[in-house]
Scaffold this active site. Structure first.
Site, PDB file in Angstrom:
ATOM      1  CE  LYS A 148      52.636  40.128  34.023  1.00  0.00           C
ATOM      2  NZ  LYS A 148      53.841  39.795  33.216  1.00  0.00           N
TER       3      LYS A 148
ATOM      4  CE1 TYR B 276      47.840  40.005  37.095  1.00  0.00           C
ATOM      5  CE2 TYR B 276      47.452  38.854  39.174  1.00  0.00           C
ATOM      6  CZ  TYR B 276      48.285  39.586  38.335  1.00  0.00           C
ATOM      7  OH  TYR B 276      49.552  39.913  38.757  1.00  0.00           O
TER       8      TYR B 276
END
Length: 320
Positions: free
Chosen positions: A188, A173
């Protein structure tokens, strides 16, 4: 002449080689030190195990002494492994990070040759429900903590004039967005960008950095909120079953949700990590490898109906 027997239907990707097999030559990491953050449990431990099988001196870092001790005992029993040590470390504190590197160097006599940035924090939550503390808890560990360990590794090798290799665990994602995980998805995405930025910046000094994105790898240390999420998906899915504890090659009710028709085995992630950090990948840097059996790719001709994140998480209407 008889016609060949037609296949019975989709069978998915074959199972991996058995537990204990190695993807690289024996002794690939002999004489090298590998530091794995979050290496006391789950996928971090699985990655550390594969480096141990290849002869590395392994240092696992984490915040809780008990899982670290148990993991050290498991790693120490692997044939061919070098020294196995642990370091209690909160990667959100740069001083504790420096202490962990000092401990690793003291145990093996050298700065770690390989760093695996595995430690992270995460939990599902609608974005509107995230408190400032909840946001910081995830971003400070997943992004800032990864930066602190990466920076410490890079500075030590730059000062010594030695090469090194890093593998940072990411998430798909970072590209797609992560409804229900705004904090983790943002963090992330930052980790992915660090991989791409530092590969260019530190490549001239012989320092490589790559990303590694896992798909669904059920394991005994999965958190309760992740298991509950899988249960809810099973309750809504067409013919899907709720979460079942994984066995070797069997992901329970999760297999049918993967294009591969099976979940990943933790050792498969370990094999990918050992390859990316190995001499056989010396011309690979700035890359993020996704190991998920195509799970993050679009799989429907027409998108299914939208289900809000609040409904997916079993929460009622938002109230301020």
């Amino acid at each position: 002449m008889d016609s060949p027997t037609p296949p019975s239907g989709p069978r998915g990707l074959p199972a991996p080689p058995p537990y204990g097999a190695a993807a690289l030559p024996a002794g690939t990491y002999a004489g090298q030190t590998v530091l794995v953050t979050g290496g006391g449990t789950g996928l971090g431990k699985a990655i550390a195990l594969e480096f141990a099988r290849l002869g590395a001196d392994v240092v696992i870092a984490g915040r809780r002494p008990a899982p670290l001790a148990a993991a050290c005992a498991e790693l120490d029993a692997v044939p061919g492994v070098g020294r196995v040590t642990s370091a209690v470390c909160d990667i959100r504190d740069p001083r504790r990070v420096a202490d962990a590197f000092d401990a690793a160097a003291a145990a093996s006599g050298r700065t770690p040759d390989v760093l695996v940035n595995n430690a992270a924090a995460n939990f599902p939550c609608p974005a509107e429900d995230l408190s400032p503390n909840a946001w910081r808890a995830v971003v400070d560990t997943t992004l800032t903590g990864t930066w602190f360990t990466t920076r410490e590794f890079g500075r030590r090798h730059l000062a010594a004039g030695t090469p090194g290799a890093m593998v940072s665990i990411g998430a798909s994602y970072a590209w797609t967005g992560g409804p229900g995980f705004a904090h983790s998805a943002a963090a992330k995405a930052g980790v992915k960008n660090l991989v791409e930025t530092l590969a260019v910046e530190w490549g001239p000094y012989g320092i490589r950095i790559n990303g590694l994105v896992p798909g669904l790898f059920p394991h005994e240390d999965m958190s309760a909120d992740i298991r509950e999420g899988l249960d809810r998906a099973g309750a809504r899915g067409a013919g899907s079953r709720p979460y079942e504890p994984p066995t070797d090659g069997q992901g329970g009710g999760n297999d049918a949700r993967q294009p591969a028709l099976r979940v990943g085995e933790p050792r498969e992630l370990g094999w990918a990590a050992t390859f990316l950090a190995s001499p056989y990948a010396r011309f690979i840097t700035g890359h993020t490898l996704v190991v998920d059996g195509a799970n993050w790719q679009r799989r429907f001709l027409v998108n299914p109906d939208v289900v809000t994140v609040r409904e997916q998480l079993g929460r009622g209407p938002f109230t301020a």
